[in-house]
Design a protein around this motif. Sequence first.
Motif, PDB file in Angstrom:
ATOM      1  N   GLY A  25      39.904  35.348  41.931  1.00 44.29           N
ATOM      2  CA  GLY A  25      39.202  36.455  41.595  1.00 44.29           C
ATOM      3  C   GLY A  25      39.446  37.419  42.897  1.00 44.29           C
ATOM      4  N   THR A  26      39.069  36.926  44.055  1.00 43.18           N
ATOM      5  CA  THR A  26      39.190  37.601  45.455  1.00 43.18           C
ATOM      6  C   THR A  26      40.651  38.163  45.379  1.00 43.18           C
ATOM      7  OG1 THR A  26      37.611  36.092  46.444  1.00 43.18           O
ATOM      8  CG2 THR A  26      38.868  37.473  47.940  1.00 43.18           C
ATOM      9  N   LEU A  27      41.543  37.261  45.096  1.00 42.02           N
ATOM     10  CA  LEU A  27      42.905  38.066  45.425  1.00 42.02           C
ATOM     11  C   LEU A  27      43.147  39.043  44.340  1.00 42.02           C
ATOM     12  CD1 LEU A  27      45.674  37.496  46.728  1.00 42.02           C
ATOM     13  CD2 LEU A  27      46.290  35.820  44.657  1.00 42.02           C
ATOM     14  N   ALA A  28      42.643  39.097  43.020  1.00 39.85           N
ATOM     15  CA  ALA A  28      42.723  40.069  42.105  1.00 39.85           C
ATOM     16  C   ALA A  28      42.225  41.334  42.609  1.00 39.85           C
ATOM     17  CB  ALA A  28      42.364  39.651  40.719  1.00 39.85           C
ATOM     18  N   ILE A  29      40.800  41.374  43.131  1.00 38.06           N
ATOM     19  CA  ILE A  29      40.039  42.265  43.531  1.00 38.06           C
ATOM     20  C   ILE A  29      40.772  42.979  44.740  1.00 38.06           C
ATOM     21  CG2 ILE A  29      37.675  43.067  44.485  1.00 38.06           C
ATOM     22  CD1 ILE A  29      37.615  42.770  41.752  1.00 38.06           C
ATOM     23  N   ILE A  49      39.239  37.388  33.499  1.00 37.36           N
ATOM     24  CA  ILE A  49      38.892  35.796  33.455  1.00 37.36           C
ATOM     25  C   ILE A  49      37.664  35.410  34.519  1.00 37.36           C
ATOM     26  CG2 ILE A  49      39.838  33.527  33.962  1.00 37.36           C
ATOM     27  CD1 ILE A  49      42.581  34.417  32.721  1.00 37.36           C
ATOM     28  N   THR A  50      37.811  36.116  35.844  1.00 31.99           N
ATOM     29  CA  THR A  50      36.873  35.755  36.790  1.00 31.99           C
ATOM     30  C   THR A  50      35.809  36.762  36.795  1.00 31.99           C
ATOM     31  OG1 THR A  50      38.207  36.866  38.392  1.00 31.99           O
ATOM     32  CG2 THR A  50      38.588  34.460  38.196  1.00 31.99           C
ATOM     33  N   TYR A  51      35.339  37.375  35.667  1.00 33.70           N
ATOM     34  CA  TYR A  51      34.519  38.460  35.643  1.00 33.70           C
ATOM     35  C   TYR A  51      33.211  38.145  36.100  1.00 33.70           C
ATOM     36  CZ  TYR A  51      31.438  42.384  33.656  1.00 33.70           C
ATOM     37  OH  TYR A  51      30.657  43.118  33.546  1.00 33.70           O
TER      38      TYR A  51
END
Length: 103
Positions: A25-29, A49-51
């Motif tokens: 999630g951190t990488l996506a944000i 997915i990591t909402y």
Amino acid sequence: MKKLRLFLKYRKIELISAAVYVGAGTLAICNVAGSDLLYGDWVIYTILITYPVTFISFIYRFAEVDYLIPVLTIQLIMFVLTFLFLCVIFSLFRSIFKVKKTN
């Protein structure tokens, strides 16, 4: 220090699960803006997915595109909360499905 090391030793599954989940999630944000290096379609799917752990960071990143330090701080807090939540859930499952040893 020994108590912390012992606590983490018996909770490796929870630690690794929380690290992978919050890390993705951190990488996506960190790559949600169009000008970011790893921007792509995978970002949207990963955020969905990591909402639960990226909701607050996504709102902050949407408001302030240039600053990543507060996003990383928020995600660190979410990592700790996720790890503690998984510890509680796994300990409940272990107590419910406790296998009795037979001699």
